[in-house]
Each structure stands twice: as C-alpha cells, then as structure tokens.
Design a protein around this motif. Structure first.
Motif, short mmCIF file in Angstrom:
data_model
loop_
_atom_site.label_atom_id
_atom_site.label_comp_id
_atom_site.label_asym_id
_atom_site.label_seq_id
_atom_site.Cartn_x
_atom_site.Cartn_y
_atom_site.Cartn_z
N GLN A 170 0.82 -1.21 0.00
CA GLN A 170 0.00 0.00 0.00
C GLN A 170 0.86 1.26 0.00
N VAL A 171 1.96 1.25 0.76
CA VAL A 171 2.82 2.43 0.83
C VAL A 171 3.60 2.66 -0.46
N GLU A 172 3.59 1.67 -1.36
CA GLU A 172 4.25 1.79 -2.66
C GLU A 172 3.21 1.72 -3.78
N ALA A 173 2.06 2.31 -3.57
CA ALA A 173 0.96 2.22 -4.52
C ALA A 173 1.36 2.68 -5.92
N HIS A 174 2.22 3.68 -6.01
CA HIS A 174 2.62 4.18 -7.32
C HIS A 174 3.46 3.18 -8.11
N ARG A 175 3.93 2.12 -7.46
CA ARG A 175 4.67 1.07 -8.18
C ARG A 175 3.75 0.37 -9.19
N ALA A 176 2.45 0.27 -8.90
CA ALA A 176 1.53 -0.42 -9.81
C ALA A 176 1.51 0.27 -11.18
N ALA A 177 1.39 1.57 -11.20
CA ALA A 177 1.38 2.31 -12.46
C ALA A 177 2.74 2.19 -13.16
N TRP A 178 3.81 2.21 -12.40
CA TRP A 178 5.14 2.07 -12.96
C TRP A 178 5.29 0.69 -13.60
N MET A 179 4.82 -0.37 -12.91
CA MET A 179 4.90 -1.73 -13.46
C MET A 179 4.07 -1.83 -14.74
N ALA A 180 2.87 -1.28 -14.72
CA ALA A 180 2.02 -1.31 -15.92
C ALA A 180 2.73 -0.63 -17.08
N ALA A 181 3.36 0.51 -16.83
CA ALA A 181 4.06 1.24 -17.89
C ALA A 181 5.22 0.43 -18.46
N GLN A 182 5.84 -0.41 -17.66
CA GLN A 182 6.96 -1.24 -18.13
C GLN A 182 6.53 -2.21 -19.21
N VAL A 183 5.23 -2.55 -19.24
CA VAL A 183 4.72 -3.46 -20.27
C VAL A 183 3.77 -2.73 -21.22
N GLY A 184 3.86 -1.39 -21.23
CA GLY A 184 3.13 -0.57 -22.17
C GLY A 184 1.64 -0.41 -21.88
N LEU A 185 1.26 -0.50 -20.61
CA LEU A 185 -0.15 -0.39 -20.25
C LEU A 185 -0.37 0.68 -19.18
N PRO A 186 -1.58 1.23 -19.13
CA PRO A 186 -1.95 2.11 -18.01
C PRO A 186 -2.62 1.26 -16.92
N VAL A 187 -2.78 1.82 -15.75
CA VAL A 187 -3.58 1.15 -14.73
C VAL A 187 -5.06 1.42 -15.02
N ILE A 188 -5.91 0.54 -14.52
CA ILE A 188 -7.36 0.67 -14.70
C ILE A 188 -7.98 0.79 -13.32
N GLY A 189 -8.75 1.81 -13.09
CA GLY A 189 -9.45 1.94 -11.82
C GLY A 189 -8.53 2.27 -10.66
N GLU A 190 -9.05 2.04 -9.47
CA GLU A 190 -8.36 2.38 -8.24
C GLU A 190 -7.60 1.20 -7.65
N LEU A 191 -6.61 1.50 -6.83
CA LEU A 191 -5.94 0.49 -6.04
C LEU A 191 -6.94 -0.08 -5.06
N GLN A 192 -6.97 -1.39 -4.87
CA GLN A 192 -7.93 -2.01 -3.96
C GLN A 192 -7.27 -3.07 -3.09
N MET A 193 -7.80 -3.23 -1.89
CA MET A 193 -7.28 -4.27 -1.02
C MET A 193 -7.64 -5.63 -1.60
N ALA A 194 -6.67 -6.53 -1.58
CA ALA A 194 -6.86 -7.86 -2.15
C ALA A 194 -6.60 -8.91 -1.09
N PRO A 195 -7.47 -9.89 -0.97
CA PRO A 195 -7.26 -10.95 0.01
C PRO A 195 -6.14 -11.89 -0.41
N LEU A 196 -5.45 -12.43 0.54
CA LEU A 196 -4.45 -13.48 0.26
C LEU A 196 -4.77 -14.68 1.10
#
Length: 186
Positions: free
Chosen positions: A160-186
């Motif tokens: 959660q404290v590195e939320a901006h990593r998601a957009a960075w990872m998406a950009a590495q494969v040529g994609l944008p993020v979709i929607g909001e960051l959400q809590m995911a169960p494990l």
C-alpha cells in the motif's frame, strides 16, 4: 491471512493475451522462487469434479455468510455448492491444466515471487515478497470472484505504501492502470 493491494492493468476477452501480459510482468520480477495459487468459485458438481482433479487436496468453504461447510470441518463439498475452492503453492506448470479445468468458471491464478524490481524513476528500491504478486482473474471482474464476466483481468499487487509502483509496473509493459488500487485478500 494478510492483504496486498492490487490494481488492474488489463481487461480483455483474450485469455492468451491476459496470460502473456502476466508473463511479461513476472519476467520483470525476481521470480527465482515462483509459486502459483489457484482459486475458483464452483457452482456445479461437474465443475467441482474437473477442478478437484486439477487441484488435489484443495481447501474449500461454502459461499455466503450464513453457510458454514468447509474442508476444515470434513464436510463433502458437493453438498455445500456453491463453494470457493483454493490450492496454494503449486508449480507454475500447473496453470494450463487448472485453466483447462476451470473452463468458464470464475477463477483466479496468482503468481507469488520474491519481489518487484527497483524503480529508481519513482524513488523505489526493490520490492520484497509482501505485496509482490500478479493475478489473472478469469471470467470474473473482481479479485473476490463475486462478479462473473466474459472477460479476464490482470492485476499487479504492491504494498500500500508503494501504490505508485503499480502504475510504474504497468508502464513497463506498455499499459496504463485501470481503476483504483484495492485491497486484495491473500
């Protein structure tokens, strides 16, 4: 049970495309100790038979707050349908057989690995194991497999404290993020 935070990076009707993008993301990660977790929402006995064949010794629990059947109780899963079926720590080679068994069932494949790469452009070092996952939700629009769909969604999990990593990872494969960051169960 802990949680990660996930953000969608692709929604497509092409399962091969979803798996290709998941593979590209995993190729960027420290995947030396790669494991795969499977989950499915099972409603019919034929689905149950197929999926338990692909996921021997899977844990299960009945769907709904007022239903209490589970593998933990020693109950028979076919008597408690619909159920959630889960198997953790499988070899990556099991993905194909799991997806074949899942067919059009709402299901999830989550790749678990050592960590995300360093992202110096956004001020992040290497990400550790907590929050380092890629998930493909098949025939479902959500991580909880509660919203059936005819398409598939790829999610990047981060701390959660590195939320901006998601957009960075998406950009590495040529994609944008979709929607909001959400809590995911494990």
């Amino acid at each position: 049970m802990s949680n990660s935070y996930a953000q969608a990076v692709l929604r497509t009707t092409d399962l091969a495309e979803a798996l290709r993008v998941a593979g590209q993301l995993i190729d960027l990660a420290d995947a030396e100790q790669l494991e795969v977790d499977f989950e499915a929402r099972v409603s019919r006995t034929d689905e149950l038979q197929r999926l338990t064949g692909a996921m021997p010794d899977a844990d299960w629990w009945s769907c709904g707050a007022d239903r209490h059947g589970s593998s933990r109780n020693g109950d028979s899963p076919s008597e408690w349908l619909p159920i959630y079926l889960r198997r953790w720590c499988m070899a990556p080679e099991a993905v194909e057989s799991f997806l074949a068994a899942a067919g059009n069932v709402s299901a999830m494949v989550r790749w678990d690995f050592n960590g995300w790469p360093e992202a110096p452009e956004i001020g992040l070092g290497c990400g550790g194991t907590r929050g380092a996952y890629v998930t493909v939700c098949v025939n479902a629009r959500d991580l909880y497999l509660e919203e059936p769909a005819t398409d598939h969604t790829v999610y990047v999990h981060v701390k959660q404290v590195e939320a901006h990593r998601a957009a960075w990872m998406a950009a590495q494969v040529g994609l944008p993020v979709i929607g909001e960051l959400q809590m995911a169960p494990l």
